[in-house]
Design a protein around this motif. Structure first.
Motif, PDB file in Angstrom:
ATOM      1  N   LEU A  53       0.829  -1.211   0.000  1.00  0.00           N
ATOM      2  CA  LEU A  53       0.000   0.000   0.000  1.00  0.00           C
ATOM      3  C   LEU A  53       0.859   1.256   0.000  1.00  0.00           C
ATOM      4  CD1 LEU A  53      -2.962  -0.848   2.418  1.00  0.00           C
ATOM      5  CD2 LEU A  53      -2.970  -0.732  -0.074  1.00  0.00           C
ATOM      6  N   TYR A  57       1.735  -0.694  -4.730  1.00  0.00           N
ATOM      7  CA  TYR A  57       0.496  -0.359  -5.428  1.00  0.00           C
ATOM      8  C   TYR A  57       0.493   1.045  -6.027  1.00  0.00           C
ATOM      9  CZ  TYR A  57      -4.080   0.330  -7.118  1.00  0.00           C
ATOM     10  OH  TYR A  57      -5.102   0.617  -7.971  1.00  0.00           O
ATOM     11  N   GLN A  93      -0.658   8.061  -1.259  1.00  0.00           N
ATOM     12  CA  GLN A  93      -1.606   7.063  -0.785  1.00  0.00           C
ATOM     13  C   GLN A  93      -2.786   6.964  -1.748  1.00  0.00           C
ATOM     14  OE1 GLN A  93      -1.530   5.103   2.142  1.00  0.00           O
ATOM     15  NE2 GLN A  93      -3.336   4.106   1.332  1.00  0.00           N
ATOM     16  N   GLU A  96      -8.878   3.287  -0.734  1.00  0.00           N
ATOM     17  CA  GLU A  96      -9.566   2.050  -1.137  1.00  0.00           C
ATOM     18  C   GLU A  96     -10.520   2.265  -2.309  1.00  0.00           C
ATOM     19  OE1 GLU A  96     -13.146  -0.760   0.504  1.00  0.00           O
ATOM     20  OE2 GLU A  96     -12.198   0.674   1.862  1.00  0.00           O
ATOM     21  N   ARG A  99      -8.787   2.577  -5.848  1.00  0.00           N
ATOM     22  CA  ARG A  99      -7.873   1.561  -6.364  1.00  0.00           C
ATOM     23  C   ARG A  99      -8.494   0.789  -7.521  1.00  0.00           C
ATOM     24  NH1 ARG A  99      -6.930  -0.461  -0.278  1.00  0.00           N
ATOM     25  NH2 ARG A  99      -5.864   1.412   0.477  1.00  0.00           N
ATOM     26  N   GLN A 103      -6.400  -4.570  -2.543  1.00  0.00           N
ATOM     27  CA  GLN A 103      -5.075  -4.877  -2.019  1.00  0.00           C
ATOM     28  C   GLN A 103      -5.158  -5.427  -0.594  1.00  0.00           C
ATOM     29  OE1 GLN A 103      -1.974  -4.073  -3.862  1.00  0.00           O
ATOM     30  NE2 GLN A 103      -3.563  -4.027  -5.457  1.00  0.00           N
ATOM     31  N   ASP A 105      -2.311  -5.809   2.387  1.00  0.00           N
ATOM     32  CA  ASP A 105      -0.936  -5.491   2.768  1.00  0.00           C
ATOM     33  C   ASP A 105      -0.617  -6.237   4.063  1.00  0.00           C
ATOM     34  OD1 ASP A 105       1.498  -4.421   3.508  1.00  0.00           O
ATOM     35  OD2 ASP A 105       0.973  -2.371   2.940  1.00  0.00           O
ATOM     36  N   LYS A 108       0.592  -4.286   7.098  1.00  0.00           N
ATOM     37  CA  LYS A 108      -0.432  -3.593   7.891  1.00  0.00           C
ATOM     38  C   LYS A 108      -1.287  -4.573   8.685  1.00  0.00           C
ATOM     39  CE  LYS A 108      -0.859   0.823   5.577  1.00  0.00           C
ATOM     40  NZ  LYS A 108      -0.508   1.539   6.826  1.00  0.00           N
ATOM     41  N   ASN A 190      -7.204  -4.384   5.648  1.00  0.00           N
ATOM     42  CA  ASN A 190      -5.851  -3.908   5.941  1.00  0.00           C
ATOM     43  C   ASN A 190      -5.754  -3.242   7.310  1.00  0.00           C
ATOM     44  OD1 ASN A 190      -4.275  -4.501   3.424  1.00  0.00           O
ATOM     45  ND2 ASN A 190      -5.969  -3.348   2.531  1.00  0.00           N
TER      46      ASN A 190
END
Length: 679
Positions: A53, A57, A93, A96, A99, A103, A105, A108, A190
């Motif tokens: 993240l 990504y 960043q 969500e 995207r 994802q 991560d 996290k 996440n």
């Protein structure tokens, strides 16, 4: 990623199929990568990575934003801006909802972005006991040659395999988050455990009409402790009354809570009680406690101590109001409805325990340091009240007191009286005690000990066999063996655990340490492995003496990986960390007095002339020498980043025996001394 080289390797978990794409001046597969990622998105796929993240990504997102029509210059510029971004810079960043692909991560999920748990993928490779721990040997500051492409891709493959392996160890955590996300219609994928608990509690507060968020907190310039101490707190012993008086007369600066508790302690009948920012602590040291016939060694813990302390006494963050306590109670009652280890039970547990910890976090919607101190200080005082009454019992010996419970040894004839003290304390505090009897404890200090439970009859009527509680230096159960372990979770050092196993064998079962360690080499040689880690700017070298007979004729130096796996051996080399001098060392070198021996030419630094044979001189070099620190100083090691063909016939058994004895001998010597005194 290099200035002229971008690569991405994607492996499918189900069948280990793998796809490789590169973007270089000699081969640009950006369009093909975009087509692949688009297909992945249309197939409802998701990507799993480690720190993806924050870095991977955003790079992928950029490629998809340009439909794969990117250059190395564009990618390198984006990469550098991410790497060099300020800690509070959120410009890279991708949230969500924005995207292209979902994802997960793993960094996290396991909260490795927390300072106290910070863990790299390389460290996980050691803890997962991978066959190889690898670093890319190419210079990061130089462009990649076309001929180096296979080397880079093989290295990337290794990291992807490591991530895939760690994903396999994370399936329970991911399944837990999937269940919560589906049930509550909120993406928990996440979130670390603490954040899950916090957000669920915020949802529960919303049901009570309480809006909780970072915009709504309670900041205080001071905390008057007398205002938060429960009215029924009282003591008989002057030592405890001195502590109570200190608290009642104190005003705490919320910015200096840890400093406030420095040296707050008292000693009662030879046992020291230490009051701290997180809870009370106290312990006997270097002692093995085995209850003689007719004696009981009991451990008494308060059930969900800090949550129930808040619920029963109506403690709440000021900005959330007293209805906060009702929500807290609802969560506590909800948890009772679900069997242990279910997703619901786990989440409710996280919600209950997370509130206290987050109440002193300025980034949390629960922030109110007075609420934190109300629980911390009263929790310590109430346990002290219980300890004071127990210590009235003839011959009772305090063994430990620790945050939410205490351990003590007493004659069995007073067991009924002990139970009456428990009942009195429970009635007074409205809290519940849970008890377990130990057959043996081996205590180095309050942070490192072993405790063996006595067998008892469970609620189902079956006999529960003895269990060993391992804390600190005696812990050895690894996260790979038990994902829920508190002994060696993933972020802890899993090195040389044969030492802890040998110490337990000696202290619990009376086994010979050296015999255990020699035998264990054939059982699990990987338990002998250690690891070291250095900062990126430092170097790690292996210095191997080259011998001519019994004479060292030269030393061979070989640079090692930043994360290196090794074991201590009879031959091999010496691991040395090379580090730049500190700021203070540079200043002392440039400002201090330097001396040269008139005969030998030796150099020395000293404020005064060592003798008439030394003359003052200029520093021999503009900067002080590189710092050298030995890893396992004085012991040779064998590096084994690759386990293929592992032969540990040269292992130095004596090193591991010596370390185990440090965990055992001081405790047994105390026992021997006490026996001699009785005779």
């Amino acid at each position: 990623f290099r200035s002229n080289f971008f690569s991405i390797i994607i492996t499918r978990v189900t069948d280990r199929s793998s796809w490789r794409f590169i973007i270089t001046p000699w081969c640009n597969q950006g369009k093909e990568l975009n087509i692949f990622l688009t297909h992945l998105r249309n197939s409802n796929g998701r990507m799993v990575g480690f720190n993806n993240l924050a870095y991977d990504y955003p790079m992928v997102h950029m490629i998809m934003s340009y439909s794969g029509m990117v250059t190395n210059e564009m990618l390198y510029s984006k990469s550098q801006s991410i790497i060099n971004a300020d800690f509070n810079d959120w410009s890279h960043q991708i949230w969500e909802q924005d995207r292209y692909l979902p994802q997960i991560d793993l960094l996290k999920v396991h909260h490795f972005d927390n300072q106290a748990k910070r863990t790299s993928l390389k460290m996980l490779e050691f803890n997962m006991r991978m066959d190889s721990i690898e670093e890319l040997e190419l210079d990061f500051n130089k462009p990649v040659k076309p001929s180096d492409t296979p080397v880079v891709l093989d290295y990337n493959d290794h990291d992807v395999n490591a991530t895939n392996l760690f994903y396999g160890f994370s399936v329970k955590e991911i399944a837990f988050r999937e269940q919560l996300s589906e049930k509550y219609g909120k993406d928990f994928m996440n979130h670390n455990d603490t954040r899950i608990g916090q957000e669920f509690f915020v949802m529960e507060l919303a049901k009570k009409g309480i809006k909780a968020g970072k915009w709504n907190q309670t900041f205080r310039s001071s905390i008057r402790v007398a205002d938060i101490i429960l009215p029924y707190v009282q003591f008989e012993r002057p030592e405890f009354n001195e502590i109570l008086k200190f608290f009642r007369e104190s005003i705490i600066n919320p910015e200096q809570i840890k400093g406030f508790f420095k040296d707050v302690n008292c000693t009662v009948d030879g046992f020291q009680f230490d009051f701290g920012a997180g809870g009370i602590h106290g312990s006997v040291n270097r002692e093995v406690i085995v209850p003689p016939a007719g004696w009981i060694l009991k451990d008494s813990d308060v059930s969900s101590y800090y949550p129930n302390l808040a619920i029963k006494n109506r403690f709440y963050p000021l900005h959330l109001g007293e209805a906060f306590c009702d929500a807290y109670l609802d969560v506590y009652e909800q948890r009772k409805q679900y069997p242990k280890k279910t997703a619901e039970n786990n989440m409710l547990k996280l919600a209950l325990n997370g509130v206290y910890g987050k109440s002193n976090d300025k980034h949390s919607p629960f922030y109110d340091p007075q609420y934190t101190m109300s629980i911390t200080i009263n929790g310590q005082l109430l346990l002290s009240m219980l300890a004071e009454q127990l210590m009235k019992i003839p011959e009772l010996k305090m063994v430990q007191i620790n945050t939410d419970g205490l351990t003590y040894l007493y004659p069995e004839q007073y067991d009924e009286h002990v139970s009456s003290i428990h009942a009195w304390w429970e009635s007074l505090t409205m809290l519940e005690l849970e008890h377990v009897n130990y057959s043996r404890m081996a205590v180095r200090d309050c942070n490192s000990y072993l405790a063996v439970t006595q067998p008892y009859q469970g609620k189902d009527g079956k006999l529960v066999p003895p269990k060993v509680k391992r804390i600190g230096a005696y812990a050895y159960i690894r996260a790979e063996e038990d994902s829920g372990t508190r002994e060696l979770p993933w972020h802890k050092d899993h090195g040389a655990i044969v030492v802890a196993k040998a110490a337990e064998a000696a202290l619990v079962r009376g086994e010979n340490i050296e015999s255990f360690i020699r035998r264990h080499l054939t059982v699990c040689p990987l338990d002998f492995m250690l690891r070291t880690k250095i900062n990126r700017k430092d170097k790690l070298i292996l210095e191997t003496p080259v011998m001519w007979g019994d004479t060292v004729v030269t030393t061979r130096q070989q640079e090692q990986q930043r994360v290196t796996r090794y074991y201590v051996s009879k031959d091999g080399g010496y691991l040395i960390k090379l580090m730049d001098p500190t700021v203070d060392q540079v200043k002392k070198w440039k400002m201090g007095n330097h001396w040269r021996h008139v005969t030998t030419g030796a150099h020395k630094m000293a404020s005064k002339q060592p003798s008439s044979r030394w003359e003052k001189c200029e520093p021999p070099t503009p900067e002080p020498p590189i710092r050298r620190t030995g890893v396992e100083a004085g012991h040779r090691v064998t590096v084994c980043n690759r386990l293929a063909g592992l032969d540990m016939s040269n292992v130095d058994i004596g090193y591991y025996v010596e370390r185990a004895r440090k965990l055992v001998d001081p405790l047994l010597m105390e026992v021997d001394n006490s026996d001699e005194g009785e005779e």
